[in-house]
Write an enzyme that holds these catalytic residues in place. Structure first.
Site, PDB file in Angstrom:
ATOM      1  CB  SER A   1      39.346 -45.872  32.928  1.00 46.16           C
ATOM      2  OG  SER A   1      39.435 -46.886  31.954  1.00 46.16           O
TER       3      SER A   1
ATOM      4  CG  HIS B   1      35.523 -48.537  34.202  1.00 47.28           C
ATOM      5  ND1 HIS B   1      34.185 -48.769  34.437  1.00 47.28           N
ATOM      6  CD2 HIS B   1      35.683 -48.609  32.853  1.00 47.28           C
ATOM      7  CE1 HIS B   1      33.559 -48.970  33.287  1.00 47.28           C
ATOM      8  NE2 HIS B   1      34.452 -48.889  32.304  1.00 47.28           N
TER       9      HIS B   1
ATOM     10  CG  ASP C   1      37.780 -49.496  29.821  1.00 45.80           C
ATOM     11  OD1 ASP C   1      36.536 -49.552  29.850  1.00 45.80           O
ATOM     12  OD2 ASP C   1      38.423 -48.472  30.120  1.00 45.80           O
TER      13      ASP C   1
ATOM     14  CG  MET D   1      38.191 -52.711  24.943  1.00 48.46           C
ATOM     15  SD  MET D   1      38.804 -51.201  24.192  1.00 48.46           S
ATOM     16  CE  MET D   1      38.584 -50.039  25.557  1.00 48.46           C
TER      17      MET D   1
ATOM     18  CG  HIS E   1      32.998 -51.431  30.129  1.00 48.38           C
ATOM     19  ND1 HIS E   1      33.242 -50.126  29.721  1.00 48.38           N
ATOM     20  CD2 HIS E   1      31.992 -51.890  29.340  1.00 48.38           C
ATOM     21  CE1 HIS E   1      32.415 -49.835  28.730  1.00 48.38           C
ATOM     22  NE2 HIS E   1      31.651 -50.884  28.483  1.00 48.38           N
TER      23      HIS E   1
ATOM     24  CG  MET F   1      33.483 -52.442  25.936  1.00 44.88           C
ATOM     25  SD  MET F   1      34.532 -50.972  25.855  1.00 44.88           S
ATOM     26  CE  MET F   1      35.547 -51.233  27.324  1.00 44.88           C
TER      27      MET F   1
ATOM     28  CG  MET G   1      29.229 -46.788  26.818  1.00 45.66           C
ATOM     29  SD  MET G   1      30.688 -46.814  27.904  1.00 45.66           S
ATOM     30  CE  MET G   1      31.967 -46.207  26.782  1.00 45.66           C
TER      31      MET G   1
ATOM     32  CG  ASP H   1      33.582 -45.200  30.456  1.00 47.66           C
ATOM     33  OD1 ASP H   1      34.491 -44.358  30.361  1.00 47.66           O
ATOM     34  OD2 ASP H   1      33.744 -46.412  30.223  1.00 47.66           O
TER      35      ASP H   1
END
Length: 216
Positions: free
Chosen positions: A9, A34, A36, A38, A67, A69, A138, A176
């Site tokens: 990540s 990965h 992330d 957000m 990913h 979010m 998750m 994850d």
């Protein structure tokens, strides 16, 4: 023996030395990265956007999983594809019509995966798996790295693995959150194919950590 993929990540890497960190992960045998994303709304944190993904893309040819979010994956997903993401990971819990968004992905040939939070039952996403490359389970609540692994998700991994095998699907199970040598082993033993790890990799010896997870 199954081939376990490790997906570091990026958010926990030293972003001031991004290219070097990526190279270390590749040399250690990482299979993907990965990313992330957000937005400060879907989760209480703000992280990377398309510009950082673009920088990662310039530094590696490995698969990049974004990913998302975010509250509006339907509005912004093209930005992440344009930046270089290969697979879009979409939360079942997102406040959008997931079925409609998946139909759009399939019509346009966009690679995608489905993400479920620790308290979301596996049965709720069964119908979305046939075209999904990844089912991301998750093992912490999304938002911040360094959280403790939630052990109660282990039966969900097993349930998903058994279902995918029984239906002869190609979907791979990814986990994850709080992944290390101990929790990663539990996940692999119950059917996980991909391990996402942040703190365990980047707060320790990168080569040793990735090799440990690959060989669980």
């Amino acid at each position: 023996m199954r081939n376990i993929e490790v997906s570091p990540s990026i958010i926990s890497s030293d972003l001031s030395d991004l290219k070097s960190e990526i190279k270390k992960c590749e040399d250690a045998g990482a299979g993907s990265f990965h990313l992330d994303v957000m937005d400060g709304n879907f989760v209480d944190n703000i992280t990377m956007g398309p510009d950082l993904i673009r920088a990662v893309r310039k530094s590696t040819k490995l698969r990049l999983d974004a990913h998302l979010m975010i509250n509006r994956p339907d509005k912004y997903y093209r930005d992440f594809l344009s930046a270089g993401a290969d697979v879009l990971l979409i939360h079942y819990e997102s406040p959008v019509d997931i079925g409609e968004l998946i139909n759009k992905f399939e019509r346009d040939g966009i690679r995608y995966g489905i993400v479920i939070n620790p308290d979301t039952e596996f049965r709720k996403v069964k119908k979305y798996l046939p075209g999904s490359e990844i089912l991301l389970i998750m093992s912490v609540y999304p938002g911040f790295s360094g959280q403790k692994f939630i052990n109660s998700i282990i039966p969900k991994i097993k349930e998903a693995s058994d279902y995918i095998k029984s239906e002869h699907l190609k979907t791979r199970i990814e986990v994850d959150g709080g992944i290390n040598d101990i929790t990663g082993k539990q996940c692999v033993e119950n059917g996980a194919d991909i391990l996402v790890s942040a703190s365990y990799i980047f707060n320790n010896d990168i080569y040793k950590s990735i090799q440990t997870l690959k060989n669980l």
